[in-house]
Motif scaffolding. Structure first.
Motif, mmCIF file in Angstrom:
data_model
loop_
_atom_site.group_PDB
_atom_site.id
_atom_site.type_symbol
_atom_site.label_atom_id
_atom_site.label_comp_id
_atom_site.label_asym_id
_atom_site.label_seq_id
_atom_site.Cartn_x
_atom_site.Cartn_y
_atom_site.Cartn_z
ATOM 1 N N ASN A 202 0.846 -1.187 0.000
ATOM 2 C CA ASN A 202 0.000 0.000 0.000
ATOM 3 C C ASN A 202 0.881 1.236 0.000
ATOM 4 N N PRO A 203 1.610 1.476 -1.061
ATOM 5 C CA PRO A 203 2.491 2.652 -1.083
ATOM 6 C C PRO A 203 1.678 3.916 -1.214
ATOM 7 N N ARG A 204 2.221 4.975 -0.693
ATOM 8 C CA ARG A 204 1.555 6.264 -0.826
ATOM 9 C C ARG A 204 1.655 6.753 -2.275
ATOM 10 N N PRO A 205 0.667 7.482 -2.713
ATOM 11 C CA PRO A 205 0.729 7.986 -4.093
ATOM 12 C C PRO A 205 1.851 8.965 -4.259
ATOM 13 N N PRO A 206 2.485 8.997 -5.426
ATOM 14 C CA PRO A 206 3.588 9.928 -5.648
ATOM 15 C C PRO A 206 3.083 11.356 -5.654
ATOM 16 N N PRO A 207 3.938 12.295 -5.316
ATOM 17 C CA PRO A 207 3.508 13.702 -5.305
ATOM 18 C C PRO A 207 3.207 14.184 -6.705
ATOM 19 N N ARG A 239 6.727 12.309 -19.641
ATOM 20 C CA ARG A 239 8.088 11.962 -19.220
ATOM 21 C C ARG A 239 8.440 12.603 -17.886
ATOM 22 N N GLU A 240 7.971 13.829 -17.658
ATOM 23 C CA GLU A 240 8.253 14.513 -16.387
ATOM 24 C C GLU A 240 7.581 13.793 -15.229
ATOM 25 N N VAL A 241 6.321 13.355 -15.427
ATOM 26 C CA VAL A 241 5.609 12.628 -14.377
ATOM 27 C C VAL A 241 6.275 11.297 -14.106
ATOM 28 N N ALA A 242 6.722 10.602 -15.149
ATOM 29 C CA ALA A 242 7.384 9.316 -14.950
ATOM 30 C C ALA A 242 8.689 9.489 -14.177
ATOM 31 N N GLN A 243 9.435 10.561 -14.470
ATOM 32 C CA GLN A 243 10.683 10.798 -13.744
ATOM 33 C C GLN A 243 10.420 11.113 -12.274
ATOM 34 N N LEU A 244 9.381 11.891 -11.961
ATOM 35 C CA LEU A 244 9.033 12.187 -10.571
ATOM 36 C C LEU A 244 8.616 10.927 -9.821
ATOM 37 N N ARG A 245 7.901 10.028 -10.505
ATOM 38 C CA ARG A 245 7.476 8.790 -9.842
ATOM 39 C C ARG A 245 8.660 7.877 -9.554
ATOM 40 N N ARG A 246 9.622 7.820 -10.486
ATOM 41 C CA ARG A 246 10.818 7.007 -10.222
ATOM 42 C C ARG A 246 11.610 7.555 -9.038
ATOM 43 N N ASP A 247 11.713 8.878 -8.956
ATOM 44 C CA ASP A 247 12.412 9.478 -7.800
ATOM 45 C C ASP A 247 11.698 9.163 -6.504
ATOM 46 N N TRP A 248 10.368 9.185 -6.524
ATOM 47 C CA TRP A 248 9.619 8.895 -5.304
ATOM 48 C C TRP A 248 9.798 7.454 -4.872
ATOM 49 N N LEU A 249 9.784 6.517 -5.847
ATOM 50 C CA LEU A 249 9.984 5.103 -5.504
ATOM 51 C C LEU A 249 11.368 4.871 -4.928
ATOM 52 N N GLU A 250 12.364 5.552 -5.462
ATOM 53 C CA GLU A 250 13.719 5.387 -4.916
ATOM 54 C C GLU A 250 13.812 5.907 -3.481
ATOM 55 N N ARG A 251 13.117 7.009 -3.208
ATOM 56 C CA ARG A 251 13.148 7.519 -1.835
ATOM 57 C C ARG A 251 12.412 6.620 -0.881
ATOM 58 N N GLN A 252 11.323 5.960 -1.329
ATOM 59 C CA GLN A 252 10.571 5.055 -0.480
ATOM 60 C C GLN A 252 11.386 3.790 -0.202
ATOM 61 N N CYS A 253 12.070 3.303 -1.195
ATOM 62 C CA CYS A 253 12.835 2.071 -1.005
ATOM 63 C C CYS A 253 14.103 2.312 -0.184
#
Length: 257
Positions: A202-207, A239-253
């Motif tokens: 149940n990850p939080r939604p990306p910003p 592409r900008e949204v995809a890059q923000l989501r990848r950054d968020w996943l890296e911070r969560q992990c």
């Protein structure tokens, strides 16, 4: 019936195609002698000239309310044009051969508007029967008149008419809607080796990406954008949204060991 002589002379000698033309022998009204005349049939009017090269007709016969039939005469290959009425004149003509006589009798019999009216009615009847037969032979056994028959809609038309099936309530976990978990939508892949929140599924939604304020020039140009430029703009923001989501996943992990 009023007939203008100049109009008739012009119509008789103009270049419009004739239904039939040729030499016939015409018996006189007072004298029974036959005179060779050039006849031209145009529509329901039979013109006759003294010679083939004559510029004005000697007379005209309006072929309405008459019958064309063979008759007994001293001349061979003769036929008559008879009109109804006691004082009506009968025109007796003779052809030069059997084939010419048959051709003239056939063309003169079909020249009147009464005959054309019968032909039109018969064709309309045949057309109505053909339409009714086509409607009766459709798939599934259509019934009713030809005008009430309608073709069946195709699969694509039926699919477009059906409303889209949307979920009544979005699935929720802990009081919040699950990220991208609507009916029929693929869920994002779960990252392995993440922290406690990721392991629970149940990850939080990306910003959301930061909102950009467009200047007046950008707003004016956006109105004039074509569909192709809109697709490029949509791809750039994606592409900008995809890059923000990848950054968020890296911070969560967290940092990998």
């Amino acid at each position: 019936m009023k007939l203008n002589e100049r109009s008739l002379a012009f119509y008789a000698t103009c270049d419009s195609p004739a239904d039939n033309a040729g030499f016939l022998y015409k018996r006189g009204e007072r004298h029974t002698a036959y005179h060779r005349r050039w006849f031209v049939l145009k529509g329901n009017m039979l013109f006759y000239f003294e010679e083939r090269e004559s510029r004005e007709p000697v007379g005209v016969i309006v072929l309405e309310g008459c019958t064309v039939e063979l008759c007994d005469s001293a001349e061979e290959f003769s036929f008559a044009i008879r009109f109804g009425g006691t004082k009506s004149r009968t025109y007796v003509l003779a052809a030069e051969s059997q084939a010419a006589m048959e051709s003239w009798v056939k063309s003169l019999s079909r020249a009147s508007f009464d005959y054309m009216r019968l032909v039109v009615r018969e064709l309309e009847k045949q057309l109505a029967e053909m339409r009714y037969g086509m409607a009766g032979g459709c798939a599934g056994g259509c019934r009713g008149s030809p005008s009430s028959w309608k073709p069946k809609p195709s699969e694509l038309e039926r699919s477009l008419e059906r409303p889209l099936a949307l979920p009544a309530v979005l699935p929720k976990e802990n009081g919040c809607a699950v990220w991208n978990n609507a009916s029929g939508m693929p869920r994002p892949p779960e990252a392995s080796g993440c922290g406690e929140d990721a392991s629970e599924g149940n990850p939080r939604p990306p910003p959301l990406p930061p909102r950009r304020r467009a200047s007046s020039t950008e707003v004016g140009s956006a109105v004039l954008e074509s569909p192709s430029s809109f697709c490029r703009l949509h791809e750039w923001y994606g592409r900008e949204v995809a890059q923000l989501r990848r950054d968020w996943l890296e911070r969560q992990c967290g940092p990998r060991p």
